[in-house]
Scaffold this motif. Structure first.
Motif, PDB file in Angstrom:
ATOM      1  N   GLY A 171      15.827  -5.624  22.819  1.00 52.92           N
ATOM      2  CA  GLY A 171      14.677  -5.054  23.530  1.00 52.92           C
ATOM      3  C   GLY A 171      14.181  -3.795  22.843  1.00 52.92           C
ATOM      4  N   ILE A 172      15.116  -2.903  22.460  1.00 51.56           N
ATOM      5  CA  ILE A 172      14.712  -1.661  21.785  1.00 51.56           C
ATOM      6  C   ILE A 172      14.034  -1.989  20.459  1.00 51.56           C
ATOM      7  CG2 ILE A 172      15.550   0.463  20.712  1.00 51.56           C
ATOM      8  CD1 ILE A 172      17.784   0.492  22.792  1.00 51.56           C
ATOM      9  N   GLY A 173      14.629  -2.941  19.725  1.00 52.24           N
ATOM     10  CA  GLY A 173      14.035  -3.340  18.446  1.00 52.24           C
ATOM     11  C   GLY A 173      12.607  -3.838  18.632  1.00 52.24           C
ATOM     12  N   ALA A 174      12.405  -4.623  19.686  1.00 48.93           N
ATOM     13  CA  ALA A 174      11.067  -5.176  19.922  1.00 48.93           C
ATOM     14  C   ALA A 174      10.091  -4.058  20.275  1.00 48.93           C
ATOM     15  CB  ALA A 174      11.117  -6.215  21.037  1.00 48.93           C
ATOM     16  N   ILE A 175      10.561  -3.081  21.065  1.00 47.85           N
ATOM     17  CA  ILE A 175       9.674  -1.973  21.451  1.00 47.85           C
ATOM     18  C   ILE A 175       9.296  -1.152  20.215  1.00 47.85           C
ATOM     19  CG2 ILE A 175       9.559   0.188  22.731  1.00 47.85           C
ATOM     20  CD1 ILE A 175      11.329  -1.192  24.861  1.00 47.85           C
ATOM     21  N   ILE A 176      10.305  -0.853  19.380  1.00 48.50           N
ATOM     22  CA  ILE A 176      10.016  -0.079  18.162  1.00 48.50           C
ATOM     23  C   ILE A 176       8.996  -0.807  17.298  1.00 48.50           C
ATOM     24  CG2 ILE A 176      11.014   0.723  15.975  1.00 48.50           C
ATOM     25  CD1 ILE A 176      13.530   1.416  17.483  1.00 48.50           C
ATOM     26  N   GLY A 177       9.219  -2.106  17.147  1.00 47.36           N
ATOM     27  CA  GLY A 177       8.272  -2.893  16.352  1.00 47.36           C
ATOM     28  C   GLY A 177       6.878  -2.872  16.957  1.00 47.36           C
ATOM     29  N   GLY A 178       6.822  -2.929  18.289  1.00 45.80           N
ATOM     30  CA  GLY A 178       5.528  -2.953  18.961  1.00 45.80           C
ATOM     31  C   GLY A 178       4.771  -1.636  18.803  1.00 45.80           C
ATOM     32  N   ILE A 179       5.517  -0.524  18.803  1.00 46.54           N
ATOM     33  CA  ILE A 179       4.843   0.781  18.736  1.00 46.54           C
ATOM     34  C   ILE A 179       4.533   1.183  17.298  1.00 46.54           C
ATOM     35  CG2 ILE A 179       5.062   3.236  19.246  1.00 46.54           C
ATOM     36  CD1 ILE A 179       6.744   2.497  21.642  1.00 46.54           C
ATOM     37  N   TRP A 180       5.541   1.096  16.413  1.00 48.41           N
ATOM     38  CA  TRP A 180       5.343   1.623  15.064  1.00 48.41           C
ATOM     39  C   TRP A 180       5.067   0.554  14.016  1.00 48.41           C
ATOM     40  CZ3 TRP A 180       9.225   4.144  18.088  1.00 48.41           C
ATOM     41  CH2 TRP A 180       8.863   5.430  18.479  1.00 48.41           C
ATOM     42  N   GLY A 181       5.019  -0.686  14.443  1.00 51.52           N
ATOM     43  CA  GLY A 181       4.764  -1.739  13.473  1.00 51.52           C
ATOM     44  C   GLY A 181       3.302  -2.152  13.483  1.00 51.52           C
ATOM     45  N   PHE A 182       2.913  -2.999  12.554  1.00 52.77           N
ATOM     46  CA  PHE A 182       1.559  -3.551  12.580  1.00 52.77           C
ATOM     47  C   PHE A 182       1.547  -4.900  11.897  1.00 52.77           C
ATOM     48  CE2 PHE A 182       1.653  -0.890   8.696  1.00 52.77           C
ATOM     49  CZ  PHE A 182       1.386  -1.869   7.749  1.00 52.77           C
ATOM     50  N   LYS A 183       0.474  -5.625  12.125  1.00 54.65           N
ATOM     51  CA  LYS A 183       0.248  -6.896  11.432  1.00 54.65           C
ATOM     52  C   LYS A 183      -1.148  -6.868  10.857  1.00 54.65           C
ATOM     53  CE  LYS A 183       3.160 -10.176  13.834  1.00 54.65           C
ATOM     54  NZ  LYS A 183       3.587  -9.491  15.076  1.00 54.65           N
ATOM     55  N   GLY A 184      -1.270  -7.347   9.651  1.00 46.67           N
ATOM     56  CA  GLY A 184      -2.594  -7.340   9.035  1.00 46.67           C
ATOM     57  C   GLY A 184      -2.723  -8.427   7.994  1.00 46.67           C
ATOM     58  N   MET A 185      -3.868  -8.409   7.316  1.00 44.47           N
ATOM     59  CA  MET A 185      -4.183  -9.435   6.323  1.00 44.47           C
ATOM     60  C   MET A 185      -4.815  -8.768   5.125  1.00 44.47           C
ATOM     61  SD  MET A 185      -3.858 -12.703   6.674  1.00 44.47           S
ATOM     62  CE  MET A 185      -5.028 -13.231   5.431  1.00 44.47           C
TER      63      MET A 185
END
Ligand code: HEM
Lengths: 274, 446
Positions: free
Chosen positions: B172-186
């Motif tokens: 859960g923590i990993g998913a939250i970190i990814g959601g806040i500080w991560g991004f997806k792009g092209m």
């Protein structure tokens, strides 16, 4: 002779095994029971051989890969797992009466696979060229097979509960209940591994370990249902009828994850289209 | 306060949440997620659209209510684990190491028997525990002339579900970190081009602190035309540092926490070489690289257009689709388009009539590679969680905690022995094991 012929022979062997188990179910004479078991074992061995033949045929075609890459191959693998686990359970628990309930699944599955799905060996598209594919499919299908067993036993449990007279020869309710738990206790960690390996693969291939694709979501739904089963059992003391029903619901969810999503919904997974 | 804590720690809430999550998750598998609002508006009646929109059904897995359910599950998990730890500790450090009559009453599986004194040896009992019950971590006690053995086998497996739950929290923590500080792009990069920024899903431009250049893009096909491999050769340029790497499907490139995945490709500035011959004289009339979709005059009344080009048409290699356009009396009509193949130069000569026949030469165009770019600083925590979960499952489901007691009391000329066992999980299976062990135990004295 190629693997395709062998798979047809296996289908017939399973069918006759089912017929013998059916007769055994009503007549309860030792010979038919043994014959049913014998045919199931022979069929299983031939099916494993056919699986490896198909594997080697794909190499001869120059597109070699383990036969776990489309709907047909996954259905075949599912029957190998189911029959294998059933043979194990029968040897260990001497539980021959369940044969008729279990063997019907591989017969129908193989017949469906051979009649309605493309059986050609196809090359692997780039997304499927991953070692995670094997780990993912094997863990998922072993878990499906374990859940199939738990579902079969749950049905037997509910039947015996309703008609105790007619199902006298079936082991006691508490033994059945325990068998349901045991197969779920094997299936649940395997399903979790299946979800994890799938996530790892998705992360390599599509850059995201979880994207709420319908197949992923349904595997999670299944996971929630069996988690509910385990928690209800160990913390609310749910045994017997309620938990048997929950386990049967779990298997409906498994079926939907495996087939329903492909046939009715759309998504990333390639096993789809008939 | 206590009420609130109890509510969040209750197992009823767990069951409720698991079942509600299972049921609500179905919605998003039926309604396609994340499309354009207008696409939904076309599909549903205005009333239904309004309701679904208000309930966030078009992106439900990121909606406030679904995320709340997930958060509640984790909160529930934490509270519940904190509340139950005493019970678990009691199971691990079981105080009932002596089989007193009170303890005996609580145990279902127990058997007493006696044997002649001369047949009894204490070493045999210990050897039995070590070898047959499978552990030398037994506790031995002498109380009132009785000898007591207690074995709490795999006792730490009671912590197994804590490990599973901990792993869920980590994921859960990993998913939250990814959601806040991560991004997806092209990013699309033409062969030969270099880029230093990407386009995020949110349509924002994200500057990279290094450059990436596409040197070459390549597709390979199987003989039947199925794609076999998509491959980009790229170069990372970071200040003075430079290196080349291949990106293929399932083989992404990771640099500075940012991962590049082969996602798509395309072509631009496509030109194909077309040769046109006179059908009778077999004389070459025309041989040029021409762009697609552009009418090219052949004579006063005839033009041709290359409609389409494929690198591998149905397994037959490079092919182009051509249409001939005739200008007659101010009207023009197209003849039926036809196909020519690079690998079969005589195909058009043999399969069609007309004044001219066509051959396909080389194609000349630039590919661009489409890379998906993601950054997910939480992903390693997620994998750590998955790893821990696997261990936790192994411990809870396969190393099952079992307890055995043996009480030995010497009489005048015989020895009275009591054998007892208990197991919280898998009771039926344990019962079988218990009776087997009991038989083996009795045998060692004969
Ligand atoms: C999807 C989430 C969850 C999963 C996968 C999960 C998994 C498990 C597993 C595998 C066990 C061991 C079951 C067994 O002994 O056979 C367990 C036990 C337990 N879980 Fe969970 N759990 C989840 C959520 C929760 C939540 C939210 C709570 C909080 C209330 C909770 C409370 C417990 C408790 C108290 C036990 C101990 C049962 C016992 O041994 O008596 N679980 N859980």
């Amino acid at each position: 002779m190629n693997s395709g012929h062998l798979f047809s022979i296996v289908t017939f062997l399973y069918f006759f095994s089912f017929v013998f188990y059916l007769v055994y179910f009503f007549m309860r004479d030792r010979f038919t029971g043994k014959a049913g078991f014998f045919l199931a074992v022979v069929g299983f061995i031939l099916e494993v051989i056919a699986f490896f033949m198909r594997w080697s045929e794909s190499y001869k075609m120059g597109i070699g890969h383990i036969p776990l890459s489309n709907l047909y191959e996954s259905l075949v693998f599912f029957t190998i797992c189911t029959v294998g686990i059933y043979i194990f359970v029968e040897l260990k628990y001497k539980f021959r009466v369940a044969g008729v309930f279990v063997m019907i699944f591989p017969v129908l599955t193989l017949a469906f696979a051979q009649l309605y799905t493309p059986t050609r060996i196809e090359p692997l598209v780039p997304a499927l060229q991953s070692n995670w594919l094997t780990a993912h499919v094997v863990t998922c299908f072993l878990s499906y097979a374990a859940f199939a067993v738990s579902c079969g036993v749950s049905i037997l449990y509910l039947l015996k509960m309703k008609y105790p007279e007619k199902f006298k020869f079936v082991p006691s309710l508490s033994v059945l209940d325990n068998l349901i738990y045991k197969s779920i206790a094997i299936g649940f960690p395997l399903l979790s591994l299946g979800i994890i390996t799938g996530a790892a693969w998705a992360n390599y291939a599509w850059g995201s370990y979880w994207s709420w694709d319908p197949k992923e979501t349904w595997s999670l739904i299944t996971w929630f249902v069996y988690a509910a089963y385990l928690h209800a059992r160990f913390t609310h003391g749910w045994r017997g009828k309620k938990s048997a029903i929950l386990s049967a619901i779990g298997f409906i969810s498994v079926l939907f994850t495996y087939l329903g999503v492909n046939l009715l919904l759309s998504g990333l997974h390639s096993y789809g289209s008939l | 306060m206590k009420k609130i804590v109890n509510f969040f720690a209750s197992l009823k809430l767990t069951l409720f949440l698991l079942i509600v999550l299972a049921l609500t998750s179905i919605i998003g598998t039926i309604i396609p997620q994340g499309l354009n609002k207008s696409q939904y508006a076309q599909h549903f009646s205005p009333f239904v659209f309004k309701i679904f929109n208000a309930l966030n059904f078009f992106d439900m897995y990121h909606s406030w209510w679904f995320l709340t359910l997930l958060a509640l599950l984790i909160i529930n998990l934490i509270f519940c684990s904190l509340k139950h730890y005493k019970v678990t500790i009691k199971r691990v450090y079981d105080k009932n190491i002596i089989l007193t009559p009170q303890v005996e009453k609580t145990i279902i599986l127990k058997n007493s028997f006696s044997i002649p004194k001369k047949k009894f040896e204490l070493e045999k009992v210990e050897k039995f525990i070590k070898e047959k019950l499978g552990s030398d971590k037994f506790i031995k006690n002498e109380v009132n002339g009785e000898i007591h053995y207690f074995l709490n086998k795999f006792r730490y497996s009671n912590f197994g579900y804590y490990i599973v739950h901990l792993s869920l929290i980590i994921i859960g923590i990993g998913a939250i970190i990814g959601g806040i500080w991560g991004f997806k792009g092209m990013v699309n990069i033409m062969e030969g081009d270099t880029v230093d920024k990407i386009m995020l899903r949110s349509m924002k431009v994200y500057p990279l602190d290094f450059k990436i250049k596409c040197i070459d893009f390549d597709i390979k096909f199987y003989p039947d035309g199925t794609p076999k491999e998509y491959k980009s050769l790229v170069e990372i340029i970071d200040g003075d540092k430079k290196f080349q790497k291949e990106i293929k499907v399932n083989h992404p490139l990771r640099y500075k926490g940012i991962t590049f995945y082969q996602a798509s490709y395309g072509t631009v500035g496509q030109e194909v070489e077309i040769k046109v011959y006179n059908r009778i004289s077999k004389k070459l009339l025309f041989d040029k690289f021409i762009p697609l979709k552009m009418p090219i005059p052949l004579d006063n009344s005839t033009k041709f257009v290359v409609l389409n080009y494929s690198d591998n048409f149905q397994g037959f290699g490079p092919a182009a689709q051509i249409a001939i356009v005739k200008n007659n009396m101010h009207t023009h009509f197209n003849t039926k388009p036809f196909i020519i193949f690079k690998n079969f130069p005589d195909f058009d000569l043999k399969h069609r009539d007309g004044k001219y026949y066509f051959q396909l030469g080389n194609a000349n165009f630039k590919y661009y590679t489409g890379l998906q770019v993601t950054k997910d600083p939480g992903v390693n925590l997620v994998w750590l969680g998955c790893f821990i979960m696997t261990i936790g499952f192994f411990i809870t489901f396969f190393l099952i905690n079992k307890k055995y007691w043996i009480r030995i009391k010497e009489d005048k000329n015989k020895v009275n022995i009591t054998f007892a066992g208990s197991c919280r999980k898998n009771r039926i299976g344990f019962e079988k094991e218990y009776y087997n062990k009991l038989e083996e135990f009795k045998k060692i004295f004969s």
